[in-house]
Design an enzyme around this catalytic site. Structure first.
Site, PDB file in Angstrom:
ATOM      1  N   HIS A  96       0.831  -1.196   0.000  1.00  0.00           N
ATOM      2  CA  HIS A  96       0.000   0.000   0.000  1.00  0.00           C
ATOM      3  C   HIS A  96       0.879   1.265   0.000  1.00  0.00           C
ATOM      4  O   HIS A  96       0.746   2.131  -0.871  1.00  0.00           O
ATOM      5  CB  HIS A  96      -0.906  -0.023   1.241  1.00  0.00           C
ATOM      6  CG  HIS A  96      -1.840   1.128   1.341  1.00  0.00           C
ATOM      7  ND1 HIS A  96      -3.155   1.055   0.943  1.00  0.00           N
ATOM      8  CD2 HIS A  96      -1.652   2.392   1.779  1.00  0.00           C
ATOM      9  CE1 HIS A  96      -3.731   2.230   1.138  1.00  0.00           C
ATOM     10  NE2 HIS A  96      -2.834   3.067   1.642  1.00  0.00           N
ATOM     11  N   GLU A  97       1.801   1.337   0.935  1.00  0.00           N
ATOM     12  CA  GLU A  97       2.659   2.524   1.039  1.00  0.00           C
ATOM     13  C   GLU A  97       3.588   2.642  -0.167  1.00  0.00           C
ATOM     14  O   GLU A  97       3.863   3.746  -0.630  1.00  0.00           O
ATOM     15  CB  GLU A  97       3.462   2.503   2.345  1.00  0.00           C
ATOM     16  CG  GLU A  97       2.622   2.536   3.617  1.00  0.00           C
ATOM     17  CD  GLU A  97       1.610   3.669   3.671  1.00  0.00           C
ATOM     18  OE1 GLU A  97       1.894   4.758   3.153  1.00  0.00           O
ATOM     19  OE2 GLU A  97       0.519   3.448   4.222  1.00  0.00           O
ATOM     20  N   HIS A 100       1.737   4.522  -2.868  1.00  0.00           N
ATOM     21  CA  HIS A 100       1.750   5.979  -2.673  1.00  0.00           C
ATOM     22  C   HIS A 100       3.124   6.554  -3.055  1.00  0.00           C
ATOM     23  O   HIS A 100       3.230   7.533  -3.779  1.00  0.00           O
ATOM     24  CB  HIS A 100       1.546   6.336  -1.194  1.00  0.00           C
ATOM     25  CG  HIS A 100       0.158   6.124  -0.672  1.00  0.00           C
ATOM     26  ND1 HIS A 100      -0.957   6.613  -1.314  1.00  0.00           N
ATOM     27  CD2 HIS A 100      -0.289   5.514   0.454  1.00  0.00           C
ATOM     28  CE1 HIS A 100      -2.032   6.298  -0.585  1.00  0.00           C
ATOM     29  NE2 HIS A 100      -1.661   5.627   0.480  1.00  0.00           N
ATOM     30  N   ASP A 172      -7.681   7.480   2.488  1.00  0.00           N
ATOM     31  CA  ASP A 172      -7.177   7.965   1.205  1.00  0.00           C
ATOM     32  C   ASP A 172      -8.338   8.376   0.306  1.00  0.00           C
ATOM     33  O   ASP A 172      -8.281   9.394  -0.369  1.00  0.00           O
ATOM     34  CB  ASP A 172      -6.384   6.869   0.494  1.00  0.00           C
ATOM     35  CG  ASP A 172      -5.124   6.501   1.253  1.00  0.00           C
ATOM     36  OD1 ASP A 172      -4.615   7.351   1.991  1.00  0.00           O
ATOM     37  OD2 ASP A 172      -4.661   5.361   1.089  1.00  0.00           O
TER      38      ASP A 172
END
Ligand code: ZN
Length: 306
Positions: A96-97, A100, A172
């Site tokens: 997930h990170e 980003h 988000d």
């Protein structure tokens, strides 16, 4: 609220550090340059945290690394290393990170990634923190589109690599939708609706149809607002997805490195994306949490016996 500019931050820092013993490597100008967007209270907090860390480690003076450590704490919340996380959760957080961080790295006209981490901080399981290079006073449409794409990058990465959608992306989505709404309703950035201000957000209201209920705007405009918000989200979703599909190998690599190192900084992300090896960790900060964690990792060396 008006945030202090570079000169202002430097002034605030010198006031707050007046009674704090500083090591020769501490330069308040440099700290001021590295803290755009910080409020006066943030800066007071920063000095306080840095002094606390130095005291905890029995240092007579506060060194620059203490300020760096304190900066992350003020920016991203305290680390919660005691939280028990399953390997699966760690993996989802890493992907997930990484999503980003990679979208942020690949897009021009956006703030550089300051740090990306899978150590839980505050209420977040992981975090990708961007930090502007300079003071920013306004944002153009391009920049805002990029922010939305970066927001959506986390969820897209999970979908692509793990085939899953988790609730971790909830925030988000809210942020992305809120940005799109402001672009359409407050900043006049929609061609469809034109350069008009359609009322400010009040409390929890942020979709067009709720404005209509307040009789602020007509139902047709409300439908248009909804459509425009959706269009902006979908467009940026597609943009972020294309970037991540095209650079899937980098996405995997960042996630792997995150699982291994837990935190990556600007320089490390750049190196990964350029295919360069990562340098060994120089003790970037001697925060007590990091030392403890390092101890735990190194502790048991089991030699297999035949
Ligand atoms: Zn996220």
């Amino acid at each position: 609220m008006q945030r202090p500019d570079l000169k202002g931050r430097e002034g605030i820092l010198s006031v707050h550090t007046r009674k704090v013993p500083l090591a020769p490597d501490v330069d308040t100008k440099k700290i001021a340059r590295g803290t755009p967007g910080f409020s006066g209270a943030d800066l007071a907090n920063l000095v306080n945290e840095a002094a606390l860390i130095a005291a905890r480690l029995n240092r007579k003076a506060v060194i620059h690394a203490d300020f760096e450590y304190a900066k992350d704490k003020v920016l991203m919340g305290a680390e919660r290393r005691s939280m028990i996380i399953s390997d699966d959760e760690k993996r989802s957080t890493a992907y997930h990170e990484a999503g980003h961080a990679l979208v942020a790295h690949l897009l021009p006209n956006t703030d550089p990634v300051h740090k990306v981490t899978i150590i839980p901080r505050g209420r977040a399981m992981g975090l990708t923190q961007q930090l502007p290079l300079d003071d920013r006073y306004n944002y153009n449409k391009d920049f805002l589109d990029n922010m939305i794409a970066i927001c959506l990058g986390g969820r897209i990465s999970e979908e692509l690599t793990l085939g899953q959608i988790t609730t971790g992306a909830e925030n988000d989505l809210e942020t992305a939708t809120e940005l799109a709404r402001k672009m359409v309703c407050e900043w006049g950035m929609s061609n469809e609706l034109g350069p008009v201000s359609l009322g400010k957000k009040e409390a929890e209201i942020f979709l067009g149809r709720e404005f209509a209920q307040q009789n602020v705007i007509g139902p047709e405009t409300a439908i248009k607002i909804d459509q425009e918000i959706k269009r902006i989200i979908v467009q940026n979703y597609d943009r972020a997805k294309n970037l991540l599909v095209e650079n899937r190998h980098l996405l995997e690599k960042i996630a792997e490195c995150l699982l291994e190192r837990e935190t990556l900084d600007t320089e490390e992300i750049r190196r990964i994306c350029e295919g360069l090896p990562l340098e060994d960790r120089v003790d970037e900060s001697e925060g007590p949490g990091k030392k403890e964690a390092a101890k735990v990792k190194r502790a048991p060396v089991v030699v297999p016996q035949n």
